[in-house]
Design a protein around this motif. Structure first.
Motif, PDB file in Angstrom:
ATOM      1  N   TRP A  72      12.466  -5.864  11.655  1.00  0.00           N
ATOM      2  CA  TRP A  72      12.668  -6.691  10.474  1.00  0.00           C
ATOM      3  C   TRP A  72      12.676  -8.164  10.852  1.00  0.00           C
ATOM      4  N   PRO A  73      11.861  -8.989  10.156  1.00  0.00           N
ATOM      5  CA  PRO A  73      11.861 -10.426  10.430  1.00  0.00           C
ATOM      6  C   PRO A  73      13.187 -11.050   9.998  1.00  0.00           C
ATOM      7  N   LEU A  74      13.666 -11.979  10.802  1.00  0.00           N
ATOM      8  CA  LEU A  74      14.896 -12.692  10.482  1.00  0.00           C
ATOM      9  C   LEU A  74      14.545 -14.008   9.791  1.00  0.00           C
ATOM     10  N   GLY A  75      15.532 -14.752   9.407  1.00  0.00           N
ATOM     11  CA  GLY A  75      15.313 -15.980   8.651  1.00  0.00           C
ATOM     12  C   GLY A  75      14.719 -17.135   9.443  1.00  0.00           C
ATOM     13  N   ARG A  76      14.551 -16.973  10.746  1.00  0.00           N
ATOM     14  CA  ARG A  76      13.997 -18.040  11.578  1.00  0.00           C
ATOM     15  C   ARG A  76      12.633 -17.606  12.098  1.00  0.00           C
ATOM     16  N   ALA A  77      11.697 -18.534  12.147  1.00  0.00           N
ATOM     17  CA  ALA A  77      10.330 -18.230  12.573  1.00  0.00           C
ATOM     18  C   ALA A  77      10.320 -17.561  13.943  1.00  0.00           C
ATOM     19  N   GLY A  78       9.622 -16.430  14.028  1.00  0.00           N
ATOM     20  CA  GLY A  78       9.458 -15.733  15.299  1.00  0.00           C
ATOM     21  C   GLY A  78      10.562 -14.760  15.655  1.00  0.00           C
ATOM     22  N   TYR A  79      11.686 -14.796  14.963  1.00  0.00           N
ATOM     23  CA  TYR A  79      12.811 -13.900  15.265  1.00  0.00           C
ATOM     24  C   TYR A  79      12.623 -12.573  14.544  1.00  0.00           C
ATOM     25  N   VAL A  80      12.780 -11.473  15.290  1.00  0.00           N
ATOM     26  CA  VAL A  80      12.702 -10.140  14.696  1.00  0.00           C
ATOM     27  C   VAL A  80      13.898  -9.307  15.152  1.00  0.00           C
ATOM     28  N   LEU A  81      14.321  -8.410  14.286  1.00  0.00           N
ATOM     29  CA  LEU A  81      15.469  -7.535  14.544  1.00  0.00           C
ATOM     30  C   LEU A  81      15.000  -6.113  14.802  1.00  0.00           C
ATOM     31  N   ARG A  82      15.499  -5.536  15.869  1.00  0.00           N
ATOM     32  CA  ARG A  82      15.360  -4.107  16.139  1.00  0.00           C
ATOM     33  C   ARG A  82      16.768  -3.546  16.286  1.00  0.00           C
ATOM     34  N   VAL A  83      16.952  -2.317  15.825  1.00  0.00           N
ATOM     35  CA  VAL A  83      18.287  -1.703  15.794  1.00  0.00           C
ATOM     36  C   VAL A  83      18.265  -0.363  16.514  1.00  0.00           C
ATOM     37  N   TRP A  84      19.365  -0.086  17.202  1.00  0.00           N
ATOM     38  CA  TRP A  84      19.583   1.207  17.849  1.00  0.00           C
ATOM     39  C   TRP A  84      20.890   1.778  17.336  1.00  0.00           C
ATOM     40  N   THR A  85      20.966   3.107  17.250  1.00  0.00           N
ATOM     41  CA  THR A  85      22.256   3.732  16.997  1.00  0.00           C
ATOM     42  C   THR A  85      23.017   3.738  18.320  1.00  0.00           C
ATOM     43  N   ALA A  86      24.327   3.698  18.229  1.00  0.00           N
ATOM     44  CA  ALA A  86      25.174   3.659  19.420  1.00  0.00           C
ATOM     45  C   ALA A  86      26.526   4.264  19.068  1.00  0.00           C
ATOM     46  N   GLU A  87      27.256   4.652  20.124  1.00  0.00           N
ATOM     47  CA  GLU A  87      28.612   5.164  19.917  1.00  0.00           C
ATOM     48  C   GLU A  87      29.535   4.551  20.953  1.00  0.00           C
ATOM     49  N   LEU A  88      30.794   4.421  20.573  1.00  0.00           N
ATOM     50  CA  LEU A  88      31.797   3.896  21.502  1.00  0.00           C
ATOM     51  C   LEU A  88      31.977   4.856  22.669  1.00  0.00           C
TER      52      LEU A  88
END
Length: 135
Positions: A72-88
């Protein structure tokens, strides 16, 4: 051409609940909610960056599980978000405290996911992580 800057986020789960973190800065984002994480540093793998960011932002050790499909593109040029699931893997959910960039945390049950005002770019990531969690 702008270089791509990868930002990683964690759909961090404990006891079936997803962690949401409320931004305290910058002013344009303050008061909105996001998945915790941060920028990948040069030479770092995204999963390593996410473990480091969770340690720095929340003081926890986490096990990275599965990449959430999408970017997902973020609000700043060139920044993208990738997400992983995680657990404590260390500590208890009630012991997690915001250390940097956040002023409040909430553990959201599946029926509460949309009770907070997520940042726009986090919304599709939260929806996709929730879909994975239910699969």
């Amino acid at each position: 051409m702008t270089d791509r800057i990868l930002v990683v986020g964690a759909a961090l789960y404990a006891d079936g609940r997803l962690l949401a973190a409320r931004r305290s800065a910058p002013a344009a984002l303050a008061g909105r909610w996001e998945l915790p994480g941060g920028k990948v540093e040069p030479g770092e793998r995204p999963e390593q960056a996410l473990v480091r960011e969770l340690r720095e932002e929340l003081g926890v050790e986490a096990k990275i599980l599965e990449r959430v499909p999408g970017e997902w593109p973020l609000g700043r040029a060139g920044y993208v978000l990738r997400v992983w699931t995680a657990e404590l893997i260390s500590g208890e959910a009630h012991d997690v405290r915001p250390l940097e960039d956040h002023d409040q945390l909430r553990w959201l049950a599946p029926g509460e996911l949309w009770d907070v005002d997520w940042l726009e770019h986090d919304r599709p990531a939260v929806a996709e992580a929730a879909r994975l969690a239910q699969a």
